[in-house]
Design a protein around this motif. Structure first.
Motif, PDB file in Angstrom:
ATOM      1  N   UNK A  69       0.827  -1.212   0.000  1.00  0.00           N
ATOM      2  CA  UNK A  69       0.000   0.000   0.000  1.00  0.00           C
ATOM      3  C   UNK A  69       0.862   1.264   0.000  1.00  0.00           C
ATOM      4  N   UNK A  70       2.059   1.191   0.581  1.00  0.00           N
ATOM      5  CA  UNK A  70       2.943   2.356   0.667  1.00  0.00           C
ATOM      6  C   UNK A  70       3.779   2.568  -0.603  1.00  0.00           C
ATOM      7  N   UNK A  71       3.735   1.640  -1.532  1.00  0.00           N
ATOM      8  CA  UNK A  71       4.513   1.763  -2.768  1.00  0.00           C
ATOM      9  C   UNK A  71       3.970   2.879  -3.645  1.00  0.00           C
ATOM     10  N   UNK A  72       4.827   3.390  -4.523  1.00  0.00           N
ATOM     11  CA  UNK A  72       4.332   4.383  -5.489  1.00  0.00           C
ATOM     12  C   UNK A  72       3.217   3.773  -6.352  1.00  0.00           C
ATOM     13  N   UNK A  73       2.297   4.600  -6.744  1.00  0.00           N
ATOM     14  CA  UNK A  73       1.110   4.149  -7.481  1.00  0.00           C
ATOM     15  C   UNK A  73       1.456   3.424  -8.772  1.00  0.00           C
ATOM     16  N   UNK A  74       2.537   3.790  -9.451  1.00  0.00           N
ATOM     17  CA  UNK A  74       2.857   3.126 -10.719  1.00  0.00           C
ATOM     18  C   UNK A  74       3.413   1.718 -10.527  1.00  0.00           C
ATOM     19  N   UNK A  75       3.933   1.394  -9.358  1.00  0.00           N
ATOM     20  CA  UNK A  75       4.487   0.051  -9.119  1.00  0.00           C
ATOM     21  C   UNK A  75       3.437  -0.955  -8.653  1.00  0.00           C
ATOM     22  N   UNK A  76       2.478  -0.470  -7.914  1.00  0.00           N
ATOM     23  CA  UNK A  76       1.492  -1.357  -7.281  1.00  0.00           C
ATOM     24  C   UNK A  76       0.717  -2.233  -8.269  1.00  0.00           C
ATOM     25  N   UNK A  77       0.138  -1.701  -9.364  1.00  0.00           N
ATOM     26  CA  UNK A  77      -0.637  -2.574 -10.275  1.00  0.00           C
ATOM     27  C   UNK A  77       0.213  -3.687 -10.898  1.00  0.00           C
ATOM     28  N   UNK A  78       1.463  -3.385 -11.220  1.00  0.00           N
ATOM     29  CA  UNK A  78       2.337  -4.408 -11.811  1.00  0.00           C
ATOM     30  C   UNK A  78       2.564  -5.542 -10.828  1.00  0.00           C
ATOM     31  N   UNK A  79       2.851  -5.176  -9.612  1.00  0.00           N
ATOM     32  CA  UNK A  79       3.147  -6.180  -8.590  1.00  0.00           C
ATOM     33  C   UNK A  79       1.915  -7.005  -8.247  1.00  0.00           C
ATOM     34  N   UNK A  80       0.777  -6.355  -8.112  1.00  0.00           N
ATOM     35  CA  UNK A  80      -0.443  -7.069  -7.762  1.00  0.00           C
ATOM     36  C   UNK A  80      -0.899  -7.989  -8.888  1.00  0.00           C
ATOM     37  N   UNK A  81      -0.780  -7.544 -10.136  1.00  0.00           N
ATOM     38  CA  UNK A  81      -1.190  -8.417 -11.240  1.00  0.00           C
ATOM     39  C   UNK A  81      -0.282  -9.637 -11.311  1.00  0.00           C
ATOM     40  N   UNK A  82       0.989  -9.454 -11.013  1.00  0.00           N
ATOM     41  CA  UNK A  82       1.932 -10.583 -10.994  1.00  0.00           C
ATOM     42  C   UNK A  82       1.620 -11.508  -9.827  1.00  0.00           C
ATOM     43  N   UNK A  83       1.260 -10.940  -8.679  1.00  0.00           N
ATOM     44  CA  UNK A  83       0.985 -11.744  -7.495  1.00  0.00           C
ATOM     45  C   UNK A  83      -0.230 -12.640  -7.674  1.00  0.00           C
ATOM     46  N   UNK A  84      -1.228 -12.183  -8.411  1.00  0.00           N
ATOM     47  CA  UNK A  84      -2.422 -13.014  -8.596  1.00  0.00           C
ATOM     48  C   UNK A  84      -2.329 -13.869  -9.844  1.00  0.00           C
ATOM     49  N   UNK A  85      -1.165 -13.828 -10.500  1.00  0.00           N
ATOM     50  CA  UNK A  85      -0.932 -14.747 -11.606  1.00  0.00           C
ATOM     51  C   UNK A  85      -1.307 -14.234 -12.965  1.00  0.00           C
ATOM     52  N   UNK A  86      -1.620 -12.954 -13.088  1.00  0.00           N
ATOM     53  CA  UNK A  86      -1.964 -12.413 -14.402  1.00  0.00           C
ATOM     54  C   UNK A  86      -0.690 -12.220 -15.203  1.00  0.00           C
ATOM     55  N   UNK A  87      -0.627 -12.812 -16.350  1.00  0.00           N
ATOM     56  CA  UNK A  87       0.536 -12.639 -17.208  1.00  0.00           C
ATOM     57  C   UNK A  87       0.231 -11.608 -18.299  1.00  0.00           C
ATOM     58  N   UNK A  88      -0.993 -11.198 -18.349  1.00  0.00           N
ATOM     59  CA  UNK A  88      -1.439 -10.256 -19.369  1.00  0.00           C
ATOM     60  C   UNK A  88      -1.127  -8.832 -18.911  1.00  0.00           C
TER      61      UNK A  88
END
Length: 183
Positions: A128-147
Motif C-alpha cells: 500500500x505504501x509503494x508508489x502508485x505506478x508500481x502497485x498494479x504491476x506487482x499485484x497483477x503478478x501476485x495473482x498470476x496475471x501474465x497479461x
C-alpha cells in the motif's frame, strides 16, 4: 431328499440346539463362505474369522430362519454383512491411538500462525505504501496475471516497474526488521 432340504432340516435341528447339525453345516459350507469372505475382504485372516462368525450367527439365528431362501444363500448373506461390517470397522480403526500419537503434526503452531499473519499484514502495508505506478504491476503478478493489458503501459515499461516494485518489496521488510521467508 435333496441337499437343500437336508440343509433346511439341519437348520431346524440347530434351532433345537443340535450341535452335530452345526458341524454338518460347517463341513458343507465353510469352504465356500471362506472363499466368499476372502474375496470380499482381501484378507485370509479376516475371511477365516468371518466364516467362523457366520456359524456362531447360525447358532443364534436358526430359530428365526423362515426358509424363504436356500440355507447357503442365507449364510452368504450373513457373511456379506459380517464382511462389510468388519471392513467398515477396519476403516475406522486403521490407526490406533499409540501410532497416532507418534505421527508428527505438520500444522503450524499458534506462534507461527501469528508470525505469518503479522508478516502478511506488514507486506500488505508495504504494498500500500509503494508508489502508485508500481502497485498494479506487482499485484497483477501476485495473482498470476501474465497479461499486461490491464496496466495501460507498454511491455518494457511494465518489466522495469516490476523490477523496481519487487526490489522495493524485498528491501522494505528487511528495513522493518523482518527476516527473509516465512517463519
Amino acid at each position: 431328499m435333496t441337499a437343500a432340504e437336508t440343509d433346511r432340516a439341519l437348520v431346524e435341528r440347530v434351532a433345537k440346539g443340535d450341535r452335530a447339525a452345526v458341524r454338518l453345516l460347517f463341513m458343507r459350507h465353510h469352504a465356500r463362505l471362506y472363499r466368499f469372505a476372502a474375496r470380499q475382504t482381501g484378507s485370509e485372516l479376516m475371511a477365516d474369522d468371518i466364516a467362523n462368525e457366520v456359524f456362531l450367527e447360525l447358532w443364534r439365528q436358526a430359530p428365526a430362519f423362515e426358509g424363504r431362501s436356500e440355507v447357503s444363500i442365507w449364510l452368504l448373506g450373513i457373511a456379506r454383512f459380517k464382511a462389510l461390517s468388519l471392513l467398515r470397522k477396519k476403516k475406522e480403526d486403521w490407526i490406533d491411538d499409540d501410532d497416532a500419537a507418534q505421527v508428527a503434526d505438520g500444522a503450524d503452531t499458534p506462534e507461527v500462525v501469528t508470525m505469518k499473519e503479522d508478516k502478511g499484514a506488514a507486506l500488505r502495508c508495504f504494498i500500500d505504501a509503494m508508489p502508485e505506478e508500481h502497485r498494479p504491476c506487482l499485484l497483477s503478478r501476485a495473482i498470476g496475471e501474465r497479461d499486461r493489458r490491464g496496466t495501460r503501459h507498454p511491455g518494457r515499461q511494465v518489466k522495469t516497474r516490476m523490477f523496481y516494485a519487487r526490489k522495493e518489496l524485498g528491501e522494505a521488510p528487511k528495513a522493518a526488521g523482518y527476516d527473509r521467508g516465512w517463519p
